[in-house]
Design an enzyme around this catalytic site. Structure first.
Site, PDB file in Angstrom:
ATOM      1  N   SER A   1      29.820  20.432   3.342  1.00 33.12           N
ATOM      2  CA  SER A   1      29.345  19.486   2.348  1.00 33.12           C
ATOM      3  C   SER A   1      29.323  18.049   2.852  1.00 33.12           C
ATOM      4  CB  SER A   1      30.180  19.603   1.080  1.00 33.12           C
ATOM      5  OG  SER A   1      29.573  18.918   0.014  1.00 33.12           O
TER       6      SER A   1
ATOM      7  N   LYS B   1      26.611  23.989   3.297  1.00 32.08           N
ATOM      8  CA  LYS B   1      26.617  23.778   1.853  1.00 32.08           C
ATOM      9  C   LYS B   1      25.711  22.604   1.528  1.00 32.08           C
ATOM     10  CE  LYS B   1      27.849  22.506  -2.291  1.00 32.08           C
ATOM     11  NZ  LYS B   1      27.438  21.255  -2.948  1.00 32.08           N
TER      12      LYS B   1
ATOM     13  N   GLN C   1      26.310  19.133  -7.369  1.00 27.59           N
ATOM     14  CA  GLN C   1      26.809  19.577  -8.667  1.00 27.59           C
ATOM     15  C   GLN C   1      27.095  18.421  -9.624  1.00 27.59           C
ATOM     16  OE1 GLN C   1      27.867  21.305  -5.832  1.00 27.59           O
ATOM     17  NE2 GLN C   1      26.459  22.889  -6.530  1.00 27.59           N
TER      18      GLN C   1
END
Length: 498
Positions: free
Chosen positions: A326, A351, A355
């Site tokens: 991420s 990733k 979100q």
């Protein structure tokens, strides 16, 4: 840590609206409190003959919901049937929570989740300055719970937990089909308590059984050292609310001491707060160059660029591995594609989604994917990872797990722990006939030789102090023969010569 969530909120923002990046590679989040009347509670009112209900989210205008929408008929019928005819008494709360949880399960997205009040409380605890547990980042993957990365210095790391380890059971209870939030509640616990994990690891013939003593997990994120070669080796373990300032402080210190090059170690870094990543990228990415891009549902793309015209003019090399996820991937992609910084190690986690999390007033919350993030050149690395410029594997013994010091391994023993001990002894240069897990004469001889060299009781039994020292010596060897770090320094020296 054992959650899928962020460690820290950005204290500079209003407490009711904070932006952050999930550290287990979970993405960019906006936490927004809103007053909550659950949509699914409409079914309760519908049973009383009311046809519509208005509700509001915070200060937003009221929304009118018509309970005659056909897509909800099946839901209402199922709700009424269970409330009326199920053989046990049910509560509206249980059924509503279950319905919401089911909707998120239907998304088949490990980064979207519904957390009940207890799970959400764990979420909030995880963003404090410290917490108690084993210190491993986990996520759901194909109905299993998989480790993204252990935290540096945590009980999980010391026990030998590795990225991509699959946690099969916790204290004998299977995690199959559980959400990561549910798994967290089993794995975490008070400092000093023990938890038994059963781990499936690629290459291991049998599941590994590991007992870990929980401890307080402080959130320290930046570690550095600089030797006579004037190369600063700086490790960032996650991106929390003070990471950028910590990094600037240590870089200023090393610059005063004559720093000539930097190896930035992002291995085992599962992510963190997005704003911190941008601040750090600003140090190395030229002004106006792209750091990352956000692709929205409607196809539009926003480009986030460096705003710092005073970039550090010092050669840099970045280390990545399968535990770099991420936010780590955002930084690695930014410096590589927008500043020509070489990457060394192995492919990163992969990733690439964003979100948002929203909290209900009853203490529960929802977290769901809203966007994709892209690298500067527009690549979406989700489930692909970022390939390093120079691929370098660690020695095979780096993946060995911990042996329980309470175990007593001796001649005639046959187990996975014996196999691990044999591989450790062999890696340290002791002669072993084979590493099949059977404690034979050659293993006993090698153990006695190790004990003699380390001034331990020479009984040929691997337990207690012998076990601890065996693992310590292997850790020392790995630090000295860190093939990835050595390659990074080699590459950096060439960059320094340009």
């Amino acid at each position: 840590m054992e959650t899928k969530v962020v460690r820290h909120l950005d204290n500079e923002k209003n407490s009711n609206e904070k932006e952050l990046e999930q550290e287990s590679g979970q993405g960019y989040i906006k936490i927004k409190k809103f007053y909550f009347v659950m949509l699914l509670f409409v079914v309760v009112i519908a049973a009383a003959g009311i046809t519509t209900i208005a509700f509001s989210f915070g200060e937003e205008p009221a929304v009118t919901v018509n309970n005659q929408r056909d897509e909800f008929n099946k839901l209402y019928t199922a709700y009424d049937t269970l409330m009326d005819d199920y053989y046990k008494d049910l509560t509206s709360e249980d059924l509503v929570n279950g319905a919401i949880d089911g909707m998120f399960t239907a998304l088949d997205d490990p980064y979207s989740d519904y957390m009940n009040e207890e799970e959400a409380a764990s979420f909030q605890e995880s963003i404090s300055s410290s917490f108690e547990g084993i210190g491993a980042e986990i996520q759901e993957q194909d109905d299993s719970i998989v480790v993204v990365s252990p935290i540096k210095g945590s009980p999980a790391e010391k026990a030998g937990i590795k990225p991509n380890d699959k946690i099969l059971t916790v204290d004998g209870k299977s995690l199959q089909g559980m959400s990561s939030s549910e798994a967290v509640l089993l794995i975490r616990g008070e400092k000093g308590t023990k938890v038994d994990l059963e781990i499936e690891r690629a290459g291991a013939s049998d599941p590994l059984k590991i007992t870990i003593t929980r401890d307080t997990i402080p959130i320290e994120t930046v570690y550095g050292e600089m030797e006579k070669d004037k190369i600063a080796k700086i490790q960032i373990t996650s991106f929390s609310e003070h990471t950028a300032s910590e990094l600037v402080e240590i870089l200023n210190k090393y610059q005063e001491e004559g720093m000539e090059g930097i190896v930035l170690d992002l291995r085992h870094n599962p992510g963190g707060i997005l704003e911190e990543v941008k601040k750090i990228a600003d140090l190395f990415v030229p002004n106006g160059e792209i750091i990352y891009q956000i692709e929205h549902k409607n196809g539009t793309v926003d480009k986030v660029t460096s705003q710092n015209s005073n970039n550090m003019d010092i050669p840099l090399v970045v280390l990545i591995d399968g535990g770099s996820a991420s936010a780590s991937e955002i930084l690695a992609g930014a410096v590589n594609q927008s500043a020509d910084v070489p990457l060394v190690g192995v492919k990163s986690f992969g990733k690439g989604t964003v979100q948002r999390a929203e909290s209900f007033t009853d203490g529960s919350n929802i977290k769901y994917t809203i966007d994709k993030w892209l690298t500067p050149n527009g690549s979406w690395i989700h489930e692909k990872g970022i390939e390093p410029t120079y691929k370098v594997e660690l020695p095979s013994y780096a993946s060995l797990t911990m042996i329980n010091p309470e175990s007593k391994l001796k001649k005639g023993s046959n187990s996975e722990e014996v196999k691990i001990a044999q591989e450790m002894l062999k890696a340290l240069g002791y002669e072993i006939d084979n590493t099949n897990g059977y404690f034979d004469e050659s293993t006993e001889k090698a153990t006695k030789e190790f004990q003699k060299k380390e001034k331990l009781k020479e009984d040929g039994v691997i337990t207690d102090k012998t076990t601890t020292q065996l693992m310590n010596k292997l850790s020392e060897k790995l630090q000295k023969s860190d093939t990835q770090m050595n390659k990074a320094i080699e590459v950096l020296k060439k960059e320094m010569e340009k």
